[in-house]
Design a protein around this motif. Structure first.
Motif, PDB file in Angstrom:
ATOM      1  N   PRO A  93       9.475   5.738  -4.017  1.00 47.52           N
ATOM      2  CA  PRO A  93       8.309   6.271  -3.299  1.00 47.52           C
ATOM      3  C   PRO A  93       7.661   5.197  -2.432  1.00 47.52           C
ATOM      4  CG  PRO A  93       7.810   5.956  -5.639  1.00 47.52           C
ATOM      5  CD  PRO A  93       9.278   5.737  -5.484  1.00 47.52           C
ATOM      6  N   GLU A  94       7.078   5.642  -1.329  1.00 45.59           N
ATOM      7  CA  GLU A  94       6.326   4.734  -0.467  1.00 45.59           C
ATOM      8  C   GLU A  94       4.996   4.403  -1.134  1.00 45.59           C
ATOM      9  OE1 GLU A  94       7.279   3.331   2.282  1.00 45.59           O
ATOM     10  OE2 GLU A  94       9.196   4.391   2.511  1.00 45.59           O
ATOM     11  N   ARG A  95       4.524   3.184  -0.946  1.00 45.02           N
ATOM     12  CA  ARG A  95       3.273   2.798  -1.572  1.00 45.02           C
ATOM     13  C   ARG A  95       2.063   3.300  -0.792  1.00 45.02           C
ATOM     14  NH1 ARG A  95       0.901  -3.241  -3.063  1.00 45.02           N
ATOM     15  NH2 ARG A  95      -0.990  -2.472  -4.085  1.00 45.02           N
ATOM     16  N   GLY A  96       2.113   3.190   0.515  1.00 50.55           N
ATOM     17  CA  GLY A  96       0.957   3.589   1.313  1.00 50.55           C
ATOM     18  C   GLY A  96      -0.268   2.777   0.929  1.00 50.55           C
ATOM     19  N   ASP A  97      -1.364   3.457   0.651  1.00 55.27           N
ATOM     20  CA  ASP A  97      -2.618   2.797   0.294  1.00 55.27           C
ATOM     21  C   ASP A  97      -2.866   2.778  -1.212  1.00 55.27           C
ATOM     22  OD1 ASP A  97      -3.202   2.360   2.996  1.00 55.27           O
ATOM     23  OD2 ASP A  97      -4.151   4.335   3.192  1.00 55.27           O
ATOM     24  N   LEU A  98      -1.865   3.086  -1.998  1.00 54.91           N
ATOM     25  CA  LEU A  98      -2.061   3.153  -3.441  1.00 54.91           C
ATOM     26  C   LEU A  98      -2.345   1.774  -4.024  1.00 54.91           C
ATOM     27  CD1 LEU A  98       0.826   5.581  -4.536  1.00 54.91           C
ATOM     28  CD2 LEU A  98      -1.611   6.111  -4.271  1.00 54.91           C
ATOM     29  N   SER A  99      -3.194   1.743  -5.036  1.00 53.80           N
ATOM     30  CA  SER A  99      -3.420   0.502  -5.783  1.00 53.80           C
ATOM     31  C   SER A  99      -2.148   0.162  -6.556  1.00 53.80           C
ATOM     32  CB  SER A  99      -4.573   0.697  -6.765  1.00 53.80           C
ATOM     33  OG  SER A  99      -4.212   1.648  -7.776  1.00 53.80           O
ATOM     34  N   TRP A 100      -2.103  -1.060  -7.095  1.00 53.14           N
ATOM     35  CA  TRP A 100      -0.908  -1.440  -7.846  1.00 53.14           C
ATOM     36  C   TRP A 100      -0.690  -0.488  -9.015  1.00 53.14           C
ATOM     37  CZ3 TRP A 100      -0.895  -2.284 -13.003  1.00 53.14           C
ATOM     38  CH2 TRP A 100      -2.115  -2.592 -13.636  1.00 53.14           C
ATOM     39  N   ARG A 101      -1.770  -0.079  -9.699  1.00 50.90           N
ATOM     40  CA  ARG A 101      -1.622   0.779 -10.873  1.00 50.90           C
ATOM     41  C   ARG A 101      -1.148   2.180 -10.483  1.00 50.90           C
ATOM     42  NH1 ARG A 101      -4.465   0.993 -16.490  1.00 50.90           N
ATOM     43  NH2 ARG A 101      -3.855   3.090 -17.153  1.00 50.90           N
ATOM     44  N   LEU A 157       7.761  -5.195  -7.696  1.00 51.13           N
ATOM     45  CA  LEU A 157       7.339  -6.587  -7.598  1.00 51.13           C
ATOM     46  C   LEU A 157       6.390  -6.789  -6.420  1.00 51.13           C
ATOM     47  CD1 LEU A 157      10.762  -8.336  -8.326  1.00 51.13           C
ATOM     48  CD2 LEU A 157       8.867  -7.906  -9.922  1.00 51.13           C
ATOM     49  N   ASP A 158       6.654  -6.082  -5.330  1.00 49.90           N
ATOM     50  CA  ASP A 158       5.777  -6.186  -4.164  1.00 49.90           C
ATOM     51  C   ASP A 158       4.387  -5.627  -4.486  1.00 49.90           C
ATOM     52  OD1 ASP A 158       5.551  -6.624  -1.120  1.00 49.90           O
ATOM     53  OD2 ASP A 158       4.893  -4.549  -1.368  1.00 49.90           O
ATOM     54  N   ALA A 159       4.338  -4.510  -5.232  1.00 48.96           N
ATOM     55  CA  ALA A 159       3.045  -3.917  -5.591  1.00 48.96           C
ATOM     56  C   ALA A 159       2.231  -4.844  -6.480  1.00 48.96           C
ATOM     57  CB  ALA A 159       3.264  -2.579  -6.283  1.00 48.96           C
ATOM     58  N   LEU A 160       2.922  -5.666  -7.264  1.00 51.93           N
ATOM     59  CA  LEU A 160       2.253  -6.617  -8.148  1.00 51.93           C
ATOM     60  C   LEU A 160       2.025  -7.971  -7.483  1.00 51.93           C
ATOM     61  CD1 LEU A 160       4.240  -5.867 -11.434  1.00 51.93           C
ATOM     62  CD2 LEU A 160       1.855  -5.260 -10.964  1.00 51.93           C
TER      63      LEU A 160
END
Length: 249
Positions: A86-94, A136-139
Motif C-alpha cells: 500500500p502507498e503511505r500517503g499522509d499516514l502516520s507510521w502507526r 523501514l521507510d515509515a519508521l
C-alpha cells in the motif's frame, strides 16, 4: 563482491546471458506466471516441473535452463505472486504499519498456497523486499535504531503470516467440524467445556465453562486480528518512548 545465488541473480536480472545459440523460447517470467496459475487453481500440490512444462508447451528438462530446481521455482513464485504494498500517503507510521500488515495478511489469504512458501525463505526478490523497504521507510524518522526497525518489520510480517494461517486453517477446519455437527464458535466452546478436565486444564476449562465463545462471531472476525495487531503496535510505540530523549539529557 559477493556471488549471488543463481535464483537471486535470476529474480533481479543479474544473471550473465549467453549470446551463443538460438534465442530462448521462454523466460523466467513466463514460467513463473504459468506456475502461479497452476497454484491458484490446483494448490501447491499441483505445481511440478512437469505440470509447468506442460502449461508452457515444453519438455520438463527445458525449464532447468531458467530454474535449477522446484525449490528455486517456489522461491521465485513466492516473490512474483506478491502485489505492490500500500502507498503511505499522509499516514502516520502507526496507521501505515497497520494498513501494511492488513494488506500483507489479505494477499496471503487470497492465495493460500503462499502460506506454505513464504515462511521457508527470507525475502530475496524485488517485490517482497519492496514491502520490507516500505515499513523501514515509515519508521525512518522514529527514535528506533536500525536493528529495532528491522525487528519491528519482521514481527509484523510474522504476525500477518501467522494470522492468515490461522484464519485459513479455521475456515478449512470449520468445514470438517460442520460435517461432524460443530457449526460455530458456540458449539466449539461447548464441546471443549464438555471434554476439558478442570484438574488438568484449569484455566482453559474455566473460560469455556463461563461461555467465552458463546456470543463469539468466530475466529475470523476483524476484532481478533486488530487485537493482536494493536498489541504489537503498542509495543513498538512503547519502545519508541523509551528511546526518546528525556528532558535534561
Amino acid at each position: 563482491m559477493v556471488e549471488l545465488p543463481p535464483v537471486v541473480a535470476r529474480m533481479w536480472g543479474r544473471e550473465h546471458a549467453s549470446r551463443r545459440g538460438p534465442r530462448p523460447r521462454l523466460d523466467l517470467a513466463t514460467i513463473t506466471a504459468a506456475a502461479i496459475e497452476i497454484a491458484d487453481t490446483e494448490g501447491l500440490a499441483g505445481v511440478s516441473m512437469g505440470s509447468v512444462a506442460a502449461r508452457v508447451g515444453v519438455a520438463p528438462m527445458a525449464l532447468y535452463r531458467y530454474v535449477g530446481s522446484k525449490d528455486e521455482l517456489l522461491t521465485v513464485m513466492a516473490d512474483s505472486a506478491v502485489p505492490p504494498p500500500p502507498e503511505r500517503g499522509d499516514l502516520s507510521w502507526r496507521d501505515y504499519l497497520a494498513a501494511w500488515t492488513r494488506a500483507n495478511r489479505d494477499f496471503l489469504l487470497s492465495r493460500p498456497w503462499l502460506l506454505s512458501v513464504q515462511g521457508l525463505t527470507p525475502p530475496m526478490g524485488p517485490r517482497r523486499l519492496y514491502w520490507l523497504d516500505r515499513v523501514l521507510d515509515a519508521l525512518g524518522d522514529t527514535t528506533l535504531d536500525d536493528a529495532e526497525k528491522f525487528n519491528a518489520a519482521t514481527a509484523l510480517s510474522g504476525y500477518a503470516l501467522t494470522d492468515a494461517t490461522l484464519v485459513h486453517t479455521m475456515n478449512a477446519g470449520g468445514e470438517r467440524l460442520a460435517a461432524a455437527g460443530v457449526t460455530g464458535a458456540t458449539d466449539y466452546g461447548e464441546v471443549l467445556a464438555e471434554v476439558l478436565d478442570p484438574q488438568t486444564y484449569p484455566a482453559l476449562s474455566a473460560m469455556m465453562r463461563s461461555g467465552l465463545l458463546r456470543d463469539s462471531e468466530g475466529w475470523t472476525e476483524d476484532a481478533d486480528f486488530l487485537f493482536g495487531l494493536n498489541l504489537l503496535l503498542d509495543g513498538i510505540e512503547a519502545l519508541m518512548s523509551r528511546r526518546a530523549p528525556r528532558p535534561g539529557d
